[in-house]
Design a protein around this motif. Structure first.
Motif, mmCIF file in Angstrom:
data_model
loop_
_atom_site.group_PDB
_atom_site.id
_atom_site.type_symbol
_atom_site.label_atom_id
_atom_site.label_comp_id
_atom_site.label_asym_id
_atom_site.label_seq_id
_atom_site.Cartn_x
_atom_site.Cartn_y
_atom_site.Cartn_z
ATOM 1 N N GLU A 1 21.990 -8.180 -38.947
ATOM 2 C CA GLU A 1 23.050 -7.256 -38.545
ATOM 3 C C GLU A 1 22.473 -5.956 -37.983
ATOM 4 O O GLU A 1 22.955 -5.433 -36.985
ATOM 5 C CB GLU A 1 23.968 -6.950 -39.727
ATOM 6 C CG GLU A 1 24.762 -8.137 -40.221
ATOM 7 C CD GLU A 1 25.780 -8.620 -39.212
ATOM 8 O OE1 GLU A 1 26.385 -7.783 -38.524
ATOM 9 O OE2 GLU A 1 25.949 -9.843 -39.110
ATOM 10 N N ALA A 2 21.441 -5.442 -38.644
ATOM 11 C CA ALA A 2 20.842 -4.186 -38.199
ATOM 12 C C ALA A 2 20.160 -4.350 -36.844
ATOM 13 O O ALA A 2 20.207 -3.441 -36.002
ATOM 14 C CB ALA A 2 19.854 -3.678 -39.240
ATOM 15 N N SER A 3 19.514 -5.494 -36.633
ATOM 16 C CA SER A 3 18.840 -5.693 -35.346
ATOM 17 C C SER A 3 19.870 -5.841 -34.221
ATOM 18 O O SER A 3 19.644 -5.374 -33.107
ATOM 19 C CB SER A 3 17.909 -6.904 -35.396
ATOM 20 O OG SER A 3 18.638 -8.077 -35.673
ATOM 21 N N SER B 1 21.143 -8.547 -43.712
ATOM 22 C CA SER B 1 21.154 -7.150 -43.276
ATOM 23 C C SER B 1 20.217 -6.952 -42.093
ATOM 24 O O SER B 1 20.521 -6.176 -41.176
ATOM 25 C CB SER B 1 20.719 -6.235 -44.419
ATOM 26 O OG SER B 1 21.619 -6.293 -45.477
ATOM 27 N N ALA C 1 22.713 -4.330 -34.191
ATOM 28 C CA ALA C 1 23.269 -2.985 -33.995
ATOM 29 C C ALA C 1 22.238 -2.001 -33.456
ATOM 30 O O ALA C 1 22.575 -0.861 -33.150
ATOM 31 C CB ALA C 1 23.830 -2.467 -35.313
ATOM 32 N N ARG D 1 19.663 -0.729 -35.146
ATOM 33 C CA ARG D 1 19.300 0.234 -36.195
ATOM 34 C C ARG D 1 17.903 -0.090 -36.707
ATOM 35 O O ARG D 1 17.723 -0.861 -37.657
ATOM 36 C CB ARG D 1 20.298 0.170 -37.353
ATOM 37 C CG ARG D 1 21.706 0.576 -37.027
ATOM 38 C CD ARG D 1 21.859 2.086 -36.900
ATOM 39 N NE ARG D 1 21.327 2.817 -38.023
ATOM 40 C CZ ARG D 1 22.017 3.199 -39.087
ATOM 41 N NH1 ARG D 1 23.294 2.901 -39.188
ATOM 42 N NH2 ARG D 1 21.432 3.890 -40.048
ATOM 43 N N SER D 2 16.896 0.480 -36.081
ATOM 44 C CA SER D 2 15.511 0.189 -36.456
ATOM 45 C C SER D 2 15.173 0.672 -37.862
ATOM 46 O O SER D 2 14.320 0.084 -38.528
ATOM 47 C CB SER D 2 14.550 0.808 -35.440
ATOM 48 O OG SER D 2 14.723 2.208 -35.407
ATOM 49 N N ASP D 3 15.846 1.732 -38.334
ATOM 50 C CA ASP D 3 15.588 2.208 -39.691
ATOM 51 C C ASP D 3 16.036 1.187 -40.728
ATOM 52 O O ASP D 3 15.326 0.919 -41.706
ATOM 53 C CB ASP D 3 16.273 3.554 -39.932
ATOM 54 C CG ASP D 3 17.781 3.506 -39.696
ATOM 55 O OD1 ASP D 3 18.232 2.706 -38.848
ATOM 56 O OD2 ASP D 3 18.500 4.271 -40.364
ATOM 57 N N LEU D 4 17.190 0.572 -40.520
ATOM 58 C CA LEU D 4 17.685 -0.446 -41.441
ATOM 59 C C LEU D 4 16.883 -1.743 -41.331
ATOM 60 O O LEU D 4 16.702 -2.448 -42.324
ATOM 61 C CB LEU D 4 19.164 -0.724 -41.198
ATOM 62 C CG LEU D 4 20.114 0.445 -41.458
ATOM 63 C CD1 LEU D 4 21.544 0.056 -41.125
ATOM 64 C CD2 LEU D 4 19.999 0.915 -42.889
ATOM 65 N N VAL D 5 16.402 -2.040 -40.134
ATOM 66 C CA VAL D 5 15.551 -3.217 -39.942
ATOM 67 C C VAL D 5 14.273 -3.059 -40.749
ATOM 68 O O VAL D 5 13.856 -3.986 -41.464
ATOM 69 C CB VAL D 5 15.234 -3.439 -38.445
ATOM 70 C CG1 VAL D 5 14.138 -4.474 -38.264
ATOM 71 C CG2 VAL D 5 16.488 -3.842 -37.692
#
Length: 99
Positions: free
Chosen positions: A66-68, A63, A70, A72-76
């Motif tokens: 994938e988040a990095s 995850s 995309a 998406r710093s919140d998901l990172v």
């Protein structure tokens, strides 16, 4: 103190303190351990518990990647927090000087 006991104690502390990330992560790890114990109809030893914790680190790492990608710093941040919680229960690896 064995790792399963530490996980249970950490879950209780996380519930008392309201730490949702730690509570969710430890709860998922305990559920995975319990599922393996039920499937095999045995009580897992320390090595098997640590192996399951290693397996539980894999999805947040995926995850994280994938988040990095995309952006998406919140998901990172969430994936990094989950990894940190699980790694706290694993033995520390040797650094290159110790090898």
């Amino acid at each position: 103190m064995d790792t399963k006991t530490q996980l249970n104690n950490t879950l209780k502390e996380a519930m008392k303190s309201g730490d949702e990330v730690r509570k969710r992560t430890v709860s998922m790890a305990l559920a995975a351990i319990k599922q393996v114990e039920i499937d095999r109809r045995v009580t897992l030893d320390e090595a098997a518990v640590l192996a399951i914790l290693q397996q539980e680190i894999k999805p947040p790492r995926e995850s994280l990647e994938e988040a990095s990608k995309a952006g998406r710093s919140d998901l990172v941040a969430e994936a990094e927090a989950e990894i940190a919680v699980l790694q706290a229960f694993l033995p520390k690896g040797l650094n290159p000087q110790e090898l």
